[in-house]
Design a protein around this motif. Structure first.
Motif, PDB file in Angstrom:
ATOM      1  N   HIS A 102     -12.638 -62.113  13.071  1.00  0.00           N
ATOM      2  CA  HIS A 102     -13.972 -62.665  13.322  1.00  0.00           C
ATOM      3  C   HIS A 102     -14.983 -62.062  12.356  1.00  0.00           C
ATOM      4  O   HIS A 102     -15.738 -62.780  11.697  1.00  0.00           O
ATOM      5  CB  HIS A 102     -14.386 -62.382  14.774  1.00  0.00           C
ATOM      6  CG  HIS A 102     -15.838 -62.612  15.055  1.00  0.00           C
ATOM      7  ND1 HIS A 102     -16.366 -63.865  15.239  1.00  0.00           N
ATOM      8  CD2 HIS A 102     -16.872 -61.743  15.173  1.00  0.00           C
ATOM      9  CE1 HIS A 102     -17.674 -63.759  15.463  1.00  0.00           C
ATOM     10  NE2 HIS A 102     -18.013 -62.472  15.425  1.00  0.00           N
ATOM     11  N   GLY A 103     -14.979 -60.734  12.260  1.00  0.00           N
ATOM     12  CA  GLY A 103     -15.926 -60.061  11.369  1.00  0.00           C
ATOM     13  C   GLY A 103     -15.732 -60.491   9.923  1.00  0.00           C
ATOM     14  O   GLY A 103     -16.684 -60.867   9.234  1.00  0.00           O
ATOM     15  N   LEU A 104     -14.478 -60.458   9.467  1.00  0.00           N
ATOM     16  CA  LEU A 104     -14.206 -60.804   8.069  1.00  0.00           C
ATOM     17  C   LEU A 104     -14.597 -62.246   7.778  1.00  0.00           C
ATOM     18  O   LEU A 104     -15.221 -62.545   6.757  1.00  0.00           O
ATOM     19  CB  LEU A 104     -12.710 -60.605   7.762  1.00  0.00           C
ATOM     20  CG  LEU A 104     -12.212 -59.160   7.716  1.00  0.00           C
ATOM     21  CD1 LEU A 104     -10.686 -59.128   7.704  1.00  0.00           C
ATOM     22  CD2 LEU A 104     -12.765 -58.450   6.493  1.00  0.00           C
ATOM     23  N   ILE A 105     -14.229 -63.137   8.701  1.00  0.00           N
ATOM     24  CA  ILE A 105     -14.494 -64.551   8.454  1.00  0.00           C
ATOM     25  C   ILE A 105     -15.985 -64.838   8.484  1.00  0.00           C
ATOM     26  O   ILE A 105     -16.512 -65.577   7.653  1.00  0.00           O
ATOM     27  CB  ILE A 105     -13.706 -65.406   9.466  1.00  0.00           C
ATOM     28  CG1 ILE A 105     -12.239 -65.406   9.058  1.00  0.00           C
ATOM     29  CG2 ILE A 105     -14.242 -66.821   9.523  1.00  0.00           C
ATOM     30  CD1 ILE A 105     -11.323 -66.045  10.044  1.00  0.00           C
ATOM     31  N   MET A 106     -16.696 -64.239   9.427  1.00  0.00           N
ATOM     32  CA  MET A 106     -18.132 -64.486   9.507  1.00  0.00           C
ATOM     33  C   MET A 106     -18.848 -63.920   8.279  1.00  0.00           C
ATOM     34  O   MET A 106     -19.709 -64.561   7.690  1.00  0.00           O
ATOM     35  CB  MET A 106     -18.710 -63.858  10.772  1.00  0.00           C
ATOM     36  CG  MET A 106     -18.344 -64.603  12.038  1.00  0.00           C
ATOM     37  SD  MET A 106     -18.980 -66.303  12.021  1.00  0.00           S
ATOM     38  CE  MET A 106     -18.688 -66.791  13.708  1.00  0.00           C
ATOM     39  N   VAL A 107     -18.485 -62.704   7.889  1.00  0.00           N
ATOM     40  CA  VAL A 107     -19.208 -62.057   6.792  1.00  0.00           C
ATOM     41  C   VAL A 107     -18.851 -62.693   5.445  1.00  0.00           C
ATOM     42  O   VAL A 107     -19.726 -63.058   4.666  1.00  0.00           O
ATOM     43  CB  VAL A 107     -18.902 -60.550   6.772  1.00  0.00           C
ATOM     44  CG1 VAL A 107     -19.439 -59.912   5.503  1.00  0.00           C
ATOM     45  CG2 VAL A 107     -19.515 -59.880   7.986  1.00  0.00           C
ATOM     46  N   PHE A 108     -17.548 -62.816   5.184  1.00  0.00           N
ATOM     47  CA  PHE A 108     -17.134 -63.291   3.867  1.00  0.00           C
ATOM     48  C   PHE A 108     -16.974 -64.806   3.804  1.00  0.00           C
ATOM     49  O   PHE A 108     -17.031 -65.389   2.736  1.00  0.00           O
ATOM     50  CB  PHE A 108     -15.803 -62.644   3.458  1.00  0.00           C
ATOM     51  CG  PHE A 108     -15.905 -61.162   3.229  1.00  0.00           C
ATOM     52  CD1 PHE A 108     -16.411 -60.668   2.036  1.00  0.00           C
ATOM     53  CD2 PHE A 108     -15.523 -60.273   4.207  1.00  0.00           C
ATOM     54  CE1 PHE A 108     -16.518 -59.306   1.825  1.00  0.00           C
ATOM     55  CE2 PHE A 108     -15.619 -58.908   4.002  1.00  0.00           C
ATOM     56  CZ  PHE A 108     -16.126 -58.419   2.805  1.00  0.00           C
ATOM     57  N   GLY A 109     -16.717 -65.438   4.971  1.00  0.00           N
ATOM     58  CA  GLY A 109     -16.410 -66.860   4.953  1.00  0.00           C
ATOM     59  C   GLY A 109     -17.548 -67.736   5.409  1.00  0.00           C
ATOM     60  O   GLY A 109     -17.617 -68.912   5.045  1.00  0.00           O
TER      61      GLY A 109
END
Ligand code: HEM
Ligand code: CU
Lengths: 278, 244
Positions: A78-85
């Motif tokens: 969730h964190g990775l996708i929200m921040v980078f994606g």
């Protein structure tokens, strides 16, 4: 005059390719901006589904729906996708649409690179999401992936995560170079730096920051890769390394990235709009 | 083991909340996920220095009432201090994501009057002395298996799982394969010294020789592993001492 030239039609069709190829091959900054915005929206929904899993699990105390391993995979992804994606591509999408128009440029300075920067992203995120189906599961160490939880104790899929981060970094750096080149070279006559809208200014600064800090992130994940696969000890005190080094390197990237990139662009969007209205 | 077993007091503080509570099979107690079997005991009215480290990943030692939140980093020692005025029980939690059991590692500090602290210390020293003596005696298979099962549940099953099957490929199965049914020396060695570069840590500092002997014997004779051999705590102690 030869017959060849006489039969030549100068009015053949010029517009974009038809169908899917229009989007795959496009070099038009508005098309690419649209692609970025849709991509961001899809990632927002994907990350949002994961947030749903997280919240559903936390709805009541105790283990309800998922096991702790999977829960950690959900928060991390969730964190990775929200921040980078979601967040980053959303602002790049806005930049693609707005920067050329705001400075009176016909397009971005490097249109093919623009296309390339975008199309790396679906590959990067497919790779990241594919880790969910791997043996040992997806990354489960939080979006800040502190070593040694992300190295010695990580699931094998961490290597795919590292490669995905490299791809995102390449995309980001190319996007930033493009924005710098556009703002510095493509301003319409009379559009001096002091007349440039705030949004363009923040993007110019953000782009410089990104060019400076994305390689640092790449360095951090490369050191992880070395520690995991090639026996180095960058982040392992037992071999003379330092787990805290990871945090310093990571936040050298993360601090400017999160604070200046996301918030500067955001607040300048806001201030631009309030300027128009006041 | 040092020659004077009363010099330092060692204990491991583990979660006391029974799994039934977090699996929702029984109602949750008042201190759900905030209770441990062995609290850290400190005297009130004195400046206490905490030295904080970790032996696997980064954790963080957080007791809000003491205004202390310090990262526990493997290979490094951080320090913090507090003067506790009110006797009582102070609770905290690990505050750095450390893996799947991050939510299951509370901190409990019990602040007591000096006299009570000294009683506690004497009791702990007595226990240490007892361990020292048990290491010297000769254990039966049944004793080793019984203790081994407890040690396994407390120290090993989070990775190797209650049934010994592990979670391959991250954590290997110990059933019907590998060192658990292989040469016993190598088996003892991996538990004592761990495997550098992997999540299998060295247990020499965390478990006493009797516990190591018991858990090794248990692994060799549980879950259908019928190797039939056992190791005496004395032998493990000799091995650890020879390496020091
Ligand atoms: C759709 C609405 C969203 C919901 C319901 C939501 C929910 C959550 C929840 C419940 C957590 C905490 C998980 C935990 O540690 O227990 C979390 C973590 C996080 N969220 Fe969101 N979120 C949303 C949108 C976003 C957005 C737009 C971003 C973009 C910046 C974001 C970034 C993060 C980050 C970076 C974390 C930390 C992840 C980690 O600890 O590794 N979230 N979110
Ligand atoms: Cu933790």
């Amino acid at each position: 005059m030869s017959a060849v030239i006489e039969n030549h039609h100068d009015d053949h069709h010029h517009g974009p390719d038809k169908g899917l190829m229009r989007w795959v091959l496009t070099t038009n900054h508005k098309d690419i901006g649209t692609l970025y915005l849709w991509f961001s929206f899809i990632m927002f929904l994907t990350g949002g589904c994961m947030a749903l899993v997280i919240r559903a699990e936390l709805f009541q105390p105790g283990l309800q729906l998922v096991v702790p391993e999977f829960f950690n995979q959900m928060t991390t992804m969730h964190g990775l996708i929200m921040v980078f994606g979601a967040v980053m591509p959303a602002f790049v999408g806005l930049a693609n649409w707005l920067v050329p128009m705001m400075i009176g440029a016909p397009d971005m300075a490097l249109p093919r690179m623009n296309n390339y920067s975008f199309w790396i992203l679906p590959f990067a995120f497919s790779m990241l999401l594919s880790t969910l189906f791997m043996e040992g599961g997806a990354p489960n160490f939080g979006w800040t992936f502190y070593a040694p939880l992300s190295t010695e104790y990580a699931p094998p899929s961490v290597t795919f995560f590292i490669f995905a981060v490299h791809l995102m970094g390449i995309s980001s750096i190319m996007g930033s170079i493009n924005i710098i080149a556009t703002v510095m070279n493509m301003r319409a006559p009379g559009m001096t730096y002091m007349k440039m809208p705030l949004f363009v200014w923040t993007w110019l600064i953000t782009a410089f920051l990104l060019v400076a800090v994305m390689p640092v992130l790449a360095g951090a994940v490369t050191m992880m890769l070395m520690d995991i696969n090639f026996g180095t000890s960058f982040f392992d005190a037992a071999g003379g390394g330092d787990p805290v080094l990871f945090q310093h390197v990571f936040w050298f990237f993360g601090h400017p990235r999160s604070l200046y990139h996301d918030s500067a662009s955001l607040w300048c969007c806001v201030s631009n709009h309030s300027n128009f209205r006041s | 083991m040092s020659d004077d077993p009363t010099q330092e007091v060692k204990f491991i503080s583990s979660l006391l909340t029974p799994p039934d509570e977090y699996y929702n099979r029984s109602p949750k107690g008042e201190h759900y996920l905030e209770e441990v079997d062995e609290a850290v005991v400190i005297p009130v009215g004195k400046k206490i220095r905490f030295l904080i480290t970790a032996n696997d990943v980064i954790h963080s030692w957080w007791v809000p009432d003491f205004a202390v939140k310090k990262d526990a980093i493997p290979g490094f020692v951080h320090e913090a201090w507090a003067v506790v005025e009110e006797p009582g029980i102070y609770r905290g939690k690990c505050t750095e994501l450390c893996g799947k059991d991050h939510g299951f590692m509370p901190i409990v500090v019990k602040a007591v009057e000096q006299a009570e602290y000294e009683t506690w210390l004497a009791m702990k020293q007595q226990e240490a002395l007892q361990v020292y003596e048990t290491v010297g005696k000769t254990w039966s298979m049944a004793e080793l298996m019984e203790t081994g099962e407890q040690v396994y549940a407390q120290a090993c099953q989070s990775c190797h799982q209650p049934n010994g099957q592990g979670i391959p490929p991250a954590f290997p199965s110990l059933v019907g394969q590998g060192l658990a049914i292989g040469p016993i020396d190598a088996h003892i060695d991996i538990v004592v010294n761990g495997k550098p570069g992997s999540a299998m840590q060295a247990f020499a500092a965390q478990l006493n020789p009797a516990e190591i002997a018991a858990v090794v014997t248990y692994e060799r004779n549980a879950w259908g592993n019928n190797v039939g051999d056992l190791v005496q705590p004395r032998a493990v102690n000799a091995l650890i001492s020879s390496e020091e």
